[in-house]
Motif scaffolding. Sequence first.
Motif, short mmCIF file in Angstrom:
data_model
loop_
_atom_site.label_atom_id
_atom_site.label_comp_id
_atom_site.label_asym_id
_atom_site.label_seq_id
_atom_site.Cartn_x
_atom_site.Cartn_y
_atom_site.Cartn_z
N TYR A 183 -29.24 25.49 -17.58
CA TYR A 183 -28.74 25.09 -18.55
C TYR A 183 -28.68 26.15 -19.97
N TYR A 184 -27.69 27.02 -20.36
CA TYR A 184 -27.45 27.69 -20.74
C TYR A 184 -26.93 27.36 -21.92
N CYS A 185 -27.30 28.13 -23.32
CA CYS A 185 -26.06 28.39 -24.25
C CYS A 185 -25.68 29.52 -25.28
N ALA A 186 -24.38 29.30 -25.52
CA ALA A 186 -23.40 30.23 -25.29
C ALA A 186 -22.83 30.48 -27.25
N ALA A 187 -22.27 31.12 -27.73
CA ALA A 187 -21.89 32.07 -28.83
C ALA A 187 -21.01 32.34 -28.72
N SER A 188 -19.70 31.22 -29.55
CA SER A 188 -18.28 32.13 -29.61
C SER A 188 -18.24 33.00 -30.90
N SER A 189 -17.92 33.69 -30.86
CA SER A 189 -17.10 34.32 -32.06
C SER A 189 -15.74 34.50 -32.03
N ASN A 190 -15.25 33.44 -31.37
CA ASN A 190 -13.68 33.41 -31.83
C ASN A 190 -13.19 32.31 -32.88
N SER A 191 -12.10 32.52 -33.47
CA SER A 191 -11.86 30.88 -34.38
C SER A 191 -10.55 30.88 -33.89
N PHE A 223 -8.17 26.74 -34.14
CA PHE A 223 -8.04 25.99 -35.02
C PHE A 223 -8.52 24.40 -34.67
N SER A 224 -8.61 24.73 -32.74
CA SER A 224 -8.27 23.09 -32.48
C SER A 224 -9.77 23.27 -31.44
N ASP A 225 -10.45 22.34 -31.12
CA ASP A 225 -11.65 21.90 -30.78
C ASP A 225 -11.41 22.25 -28.67
N GLN A 226 -10.38 22.11 -28.58
CA GLN A 226 -10.16 22.02 -27.04
C GLN A 226 -10.97 22.97 -26.48
N PRO A 227 -10.35 24.59 -27.04
CA PRO A 227 -11.13 25.91 -26.63
C PRO A 227 -12.47 26.52 -26.70
N TYR A 228 -13.21 25.45 -27.81
CA TYR A 228 -14.67 25.72 -27.27
C TYR A 228 -15.52 24.80 -26.29
N THR A 229 -14.28 24.31 -25.83
CA THR A 229 -15.29 23.93 -24.55
C THR A 229 -14.88 24.58 -23.01
N ARG A 230 -14.51 25.58 -22.89
CA ARG A 230 -14.35 26.63 -21.75
C ARG A 230 -15.01 27.63 -21.80
N GLY A 231 -15.92 27.76 -21.17
CA GLY A 231 -17.24 28.87 -21.45
C GLY A 231 -16.27 30.15 -21.34
N ALA A 232 -15.22 31.03 -21.04
CA ALA A 232 -14.07 31.96 -21.46
C ALA A 232 -14.18 32.29 -23.01
N SER A 233 -14.17 31.33 -23.26
CA SER A 233 -14.55 31.53 -25.40
C SER A 233 -15.61 31.79 -25.47
N TYR A 234 -16.49 32.35 -25.09
CA TYR A 234 -17.66 32.66 -25.54
C TYR A 234 -18.31 33.94 -25.01
N ASP A 235 -18.10 35.05 -25.76
CA ASP A 235 -18.81 36.26 -26.15
C ASP A 235 -20.49 36.23 -25.50
N TYR A 236 -21.33 35.56 -25.82
CA TYR A 236 -22.65 35.51 -25.88
C TYR A 236 -23.53 34.58 -24.98
N TRP A 237 -24.07 34.90 -23.99
CA TRP A 237 -25.04 33.87 -22.69
C TRP A 237 -26.47 33.85 -23.61
N GLY A 238 -27.00 33.10 -23.19
CA GLY A 238 -28.06 33.14 -22.34
C GLY A 238 -28.99 33.35 -21.15
N GLN A 239 -29.43 33.43 -20.92
CA GLN A 239 -30.50 34.02 -19.50
C GLN A 239 -30.22 32.33 -18.65
N GLY A 240 -30.74 31.34 -19.41
CA GLY A 240 -30.48 29.98 -18.61
C GLY A 240 -31.55 29.44 -18.62
N THR A 241 -32.00 28.24 -18.41
CA THR A 241 -33.62 27.20 -18.53
C THR A 241 -33.11 26.10 -17.98
N GLN A 242 -33.81 26.10 -16.50
CA GLN A 242 -33.87 24.86 -15.86
C GLN A 242 -34.76 23.63 -16.16
#
Length: 128
Positions: free
Chosen positions: A94-102, A104-123
């Motif tokens: 499981y990974y958490c991620a943060a997006s600096s991109n604004s 208008f709609s919700d749909q882009p936030y369901t794509r990993g490519a929209s996120y700039d920062y990622w954690g290392q993951g936890t099993q």
Amino acid sequence: QVPLVESGGGLVQAGGSLRLSCAASERTFSSAAVGWFRQAPGKEREFLTALRTGTGRTIYAGSVKGRFTIIRDSAENMVYLQMNTLNAEDTAVYYCAASSNSYFSDQPYTRGASYDYWGQGTQVTVSS
């Protein structure tokens, strides 16, 4: 400073619950959205949930809606993923991620490519 650090993964029995934590830097936490993804062995990365920080609006994938909850603690710069009624299919990193991109709609936030920062993951492993 590492932008995102996850913790809280582990082994849990089917039907059980687990809460994952994601610690963010203040700068990362001011992003447009924070989200959680997961990746199981041999599978593509899967969107789970996101929270739009400006409005507090939450987005959930159908596979976890009603079972998983994203929670933000602004005072502590923390984001949590509360997972209930876990089953073997929830086993993944499981990974958490943060997006600096604004967007208008919700749909882009369901794509990993929209996120700039990622954690290392936890099993997370769910035993049946």
